[in-house]
Design a protein around this motif. Structure first.
Motif, PDB file in Angstrom:
ATOM      1  N   SER A  72       0.811  -1.226   0.000  1.00 11.14           N
ATOM      2  CA  SER A  72       0.000   0.000   0.000  1.00 11.14           C
ATOM      3  C   SER A  72       0.846   1.278   0.000  1.00 11.14           C
ATOM      4  O   SER A  72       0.384   2.315  -0.476  1.00 11.14           O
ATOM      5  CB  SER A  72      -0.965   0.005   1.187  1.00 11.14           C
ATOM      6  OG  SER A  72      -0.237  -0.026   2.412  1.00 11.14           O
ATOM      7  N   SER A  73       2.062   1.229   0.524  1.00 11.89           N
ATOM      8  CA  SER A  73       2.959   2.386   0.432  1.00 11.89           C
ATOM      9  C   SER A  73       4.242   1.983  -0.294  1.00 11.89           C
ATOM     10  O   SER A  73       5.317   2.512  -0.043  1.00 11.89           O
ATOM     11  CB  SER A  73       3.262   2.961   1.816  1.00 11.89           C
ATOM     12  OG  SER A  73       3.910   1.994   2.627  1.00 11.89           O
ATOM     13  N   SER A  77       2.873   2.028  -5.671  1.00  8.77           N
ATOM     14  CA  SER A  77       1.648   2.668  -5.180  1.00  8.77           C
ATOM     15  C   SER A  77       1.523   4.106  -5.680  1.00  8.77           C
ATOM     16  O   SER A  77       0.467   4.711  -5.566  1.00  8.77           O
ATOM     17  CB  SER A  77       1.597   2.642  -3.648  1.00  8.77           C
ATOM     18  OG  SER A  77       2.562   3.519  -3.082  1.00  8.77           O
TER      19      SER A  77
END
Length: 155
Positions: A72-73, A77
């Motif tokens: 997600s990071s 992303s």
């Protein structure tokens, strides 16, 4: 930045290279900032850091490596147009499935972007352990698709 990464980063800094350290450990970031490195806290920040040409990762497991790229990071992303580096060298000992999966993820991201920016992934586990990292004598076992890509790793 762990047992292998710390001496590798120190050696790069001592040789005059610019280094951007990515870690969630504030003590590591403080240490490397004091040695002259730039620091970031997420792979997404690293991906968008102005002037970064290549990323070298050395992580404990395939799960960690995949999270750095596809989490997600993670690097992917952020929008491809914002990703600064186009060359990724993974020195983790994760096996071929992880390497193939990450090259496919980078290829997919490249194809979906306007302008078709190519992102290259190279698998390059090392031999020599912490003593080799400290002495700057690690042996890199590079898996590259072409001689040109291998040459870029050597640089």
């Amino acid at each position: 930045v762990g047992a292998m990464g710390k001496p590798m980063c120190r050696n790069l800094l001592e040789s005059g290279k610019s280094v951007v350290v990515c870690d969630t450990n504030e003590e590591s970031l403080k240490e490397f900032k004091g040695l002259g490195a730039d620091v970031v806290r997420t792979p997404a920040e690293l991906a968008t850091f102005e002037g970064v040409e290549a990323v070298i990762s050395m992580l404990p497991s395939a799960r960690h490596v995949e999270d750095v790229f596809t989490g997600s990071s993670g690097i992917l992303s952020v929008g491809l147009k914002d990703i600064q580096p186009d060359f990724f060298i993974d020195c983790s000992s994760t096996g071929p499935k992880c390497s193939v999966h990450l090259q496919q993820a980078l290829d997919e991201a490249s194809k979906s972007a306007a302008g078709n920016k190519a992102l290259t992934f190279v698998d390059a586990p090392v031999s020599g352990g912490v003593p080799g990292a400290e002495a700057a004598t690690l042996t890199f076992m590079v898996g590259a698709f072409t001689g040109e890509v291998f040459g870029k790793v050597e640089d």
